[in-house]
Design a protein around this motif. Structure first.
Motif, PDB file in Angstrom:
ATOM      1  N   HIS A   1       7.947  -4.657   6.267  1.00 52.30           N
ATOM      2  CA  HIS A   1       7.475  -5.258   5.025  1.00 52.30           C
ATOM      3  C   HIS A   1       6.023  -4.886   4.719  1.00 52.30           C
ATOM      4  O   HIS A   1       5.301  -5.633   4.072  1.00 52.30           O
ATOM      5  N   SER A   2       5.598  -3.736   5.231  1.00 49.60           N
ATOM      6  CA  SER A   2       4.247  -3.253   4.936  1.00 49.60           C
ATOM      7  C   SER A   2       4.325  -1.739   4.778  1.00 49.60           C
ATOM      8  O   SER A   2       5.413  -1.174   4.656  1.00 49.60           O
ATOM      9  N   SER A   3       3.175  -1.089   4.797  1.00 47.24           N
ATOM     10  CA  SER A   3       3.150   0.368   4.665  1.00 47.24           C
ATOM     11  C   SER A   3       3.366   1.046   6.012  1.00 47.24           C
ATOM     12  O   SER A   3       2.763   2.081   6.318  1.00 47.24           O
ATOM     13  N   GLY A   4       4.216   0.468   6.848  1.00 49.01           N
ATOM     14  CA  GLY A   4       4.505   1.049   8.151  1.00 49.01           C
ATOM     15  C   GLY A   4       3.427   0.809   9.181  1.00 49.01           C
ATOM     16  O   GLY A   4       3.187   1.653  10.052  1.00 49.01           O
ATOM     17  N   TYR A   5       2.767  -0.352   9.115  1.00 48.63           N
ATOM     18  CA  TYR A   5       1.712  -0.655  10.074  1.00 48.63           C
ATOM     19  C   TYR A   5       2.304  -1.100  11.405  1.00 48.63           C
ATOM     20  O   TYR A   5       3.313  -1.793  11.469  1.00 48.63           O
TER      21      TYR A   5
ATOM     22  N   GLN B   1      -8.002   6.184   4.646  1.00 47.14           N
ATOM     23  CA  GLN B   1      -7.691   4.762   4.526  1.00 47.14           C
ATOM     24  C   GLN B   1      -6.729   4.316   5.625  1.00 47.14           C
ATOM     25  O   GLN B   1      -6.879   3.221   6.185  1.00 47.14           O
ATOM     26  N   LEU B   2      -5.756   5.170   5.938  1.00 45.90           N
ATOM     27  CA  LEU B   2      -4.826   4.853   7.020  1.00 45.90           C
ATOM     28  C   LEU B   2      -5.554   4.829   8.360  1.00 45.90           C
ATOM     29  O   LEU B   2      -5.279   3.976   9.211  1.00 45.90           O
TER      30      LEU B   2
ATOM     31  N   GLU C   1       6.507  -7.017  -0.025  1.00 41.59           N
ATOM     32  CA  GLU C   1       5.439  -6.468   0.799  1.00 41.59           C
ATOM     33  C   GLU C   1       4.570  -7.570   1.414  1.00 41.59           C
ATOM     34  O   GLU C   1       4.303  -8.602   0.771  1.00 41.59           O
TER      35      GLU C   1
ATOM     36  N   THR D   1       0.809  -8.100   2.655  1.00 46.29           N
ATOM     37  CA  THR D   1      -0.484  -7.444   2.481  1.00 46.29           C
ATOM     38  C   THR D   1      -1.214  -7.304   3.814  1.00 46.29           C
ATOM     39  O   THR D   1      -0.792  -7.839   4.835  1.00 46.29           O
ATOM     40  N   PHE D   2      -2.343  -6.583   3.780  1.00 42.58           N
ATOM     41  CA  PHE D   2      -2.972  -6.154   5.027  1.00 42.58           C
ATOM     42  C   PHE D   2      -3.612  -7.299   5.814  1.00 42.58           C
ATOM     43  O   PHE D   2      -3.588  -7.284   7.052  1.00 42.58           O
TER      44      PHE D   2
END
Length: 226
Positions: A29-33, A55-56, A114, A116-117
């Motif tokens: 549920h994130s950008s693959g963290y 940024q990654l 999603e 969030t961070f």
């Protein structure tokens, strides 16, 4: 087998499964963290600058820092506050998951896909803390989310079994690995049918139940024996 696998060993399987489920929550549920895979985060932190993804790289560094802080804080609390609760680190993980769920609900709502961070950072902190659940002679004896280390110990145990040892040389490590795998599968299945906040809440509830049982039953029983 019952003589060799006590309540603490069984707890390690449960917490390993929880780590796998939590890692799946953050990843799907994130950008693959990654919140359990610090080797991967370290490589991303370095290679991100070579692949034009600064940024990654920065995000990976932040996750590593959060994980490390979780280890340090849980270790301090274990030494100074949880002297009679050796597995109290799961309480800190529960608190981190509760806070991350509340933030995600506020930002993304009940149906937002999603996460969030900021909630991901809190989850990484909680995973760092969870890895301090099993300490012997001042060092972590069962690293719950360090799958690479578990597989190395599993391989060494298999060698000892082949060389004349018993099945218990490797079975415990195999079950810890299997528990992590099952937790990841459960998290993955739930991710298909739930939003980020819903899966976070489910993970939080599971962690809270395990923490409560551990804090008031297993730790108390060990304190009485000790």
């Amino acid at each position: 087998m019952l003589r060799r696998f006590d309540s603490e060993t069984t707890l390690s399987w449960v917490l390993s499964g929880l780590a796998g489920m939590t890692g799946a929550t953050a990843f799907t549920h994130s950008s693959g963290y990654f919140v359990t895979f610090m080797t991967g985060n370290t490589e991303r932190a370095v290679l991100g600058y070579f692949t034009e993804a600064p940024q990654l790289a920065l995000a990976s560094l932040s996750l590593i820092a959060a994980f490390l802080v979780g280890v340090v804080v849980a270790s301090l609390l274990r030494r100074h506050l949880w002297k009679r609760h050796p597995h109290g680190a799961s309480v800190l993980t529960t608190a981190a998951l509760v806070l991350s769920t509340m933030i995600d609900l506020e930002v993304n709502g009940w149906t937002g896909r999603e996460v969030t961070f900021t909630p991901i950072l809190l989850i990484s902190f909680g995973m760092g803390a969870l890895n301090v659940s099993f300490v012997r002679n001042g060092e972590v004896s069962i690293p719950l989310s360090y799958v690479t280390g578990t597989l190395v110990k599993l391989g060494q145990g298999i060698e000892r079994h082949i060389s004349g040892g018993g099945v218990f040389e490797w079975l415990g490590y195999a079950l810890v690995y299997l528990s992590f795998l099952v937790g990841a599968v459960v998290g993955g299945i739930l991710a298909v049918v739930t939003s980020g906040a819903q899966l976070l809440l489910a993970t939080t509830v599971v962690c809270a139940l395990v923490s409560t049982y551990t804090y008031f039953h297993i730790d108390r029983a060990q304190a009485e024996v000790g």
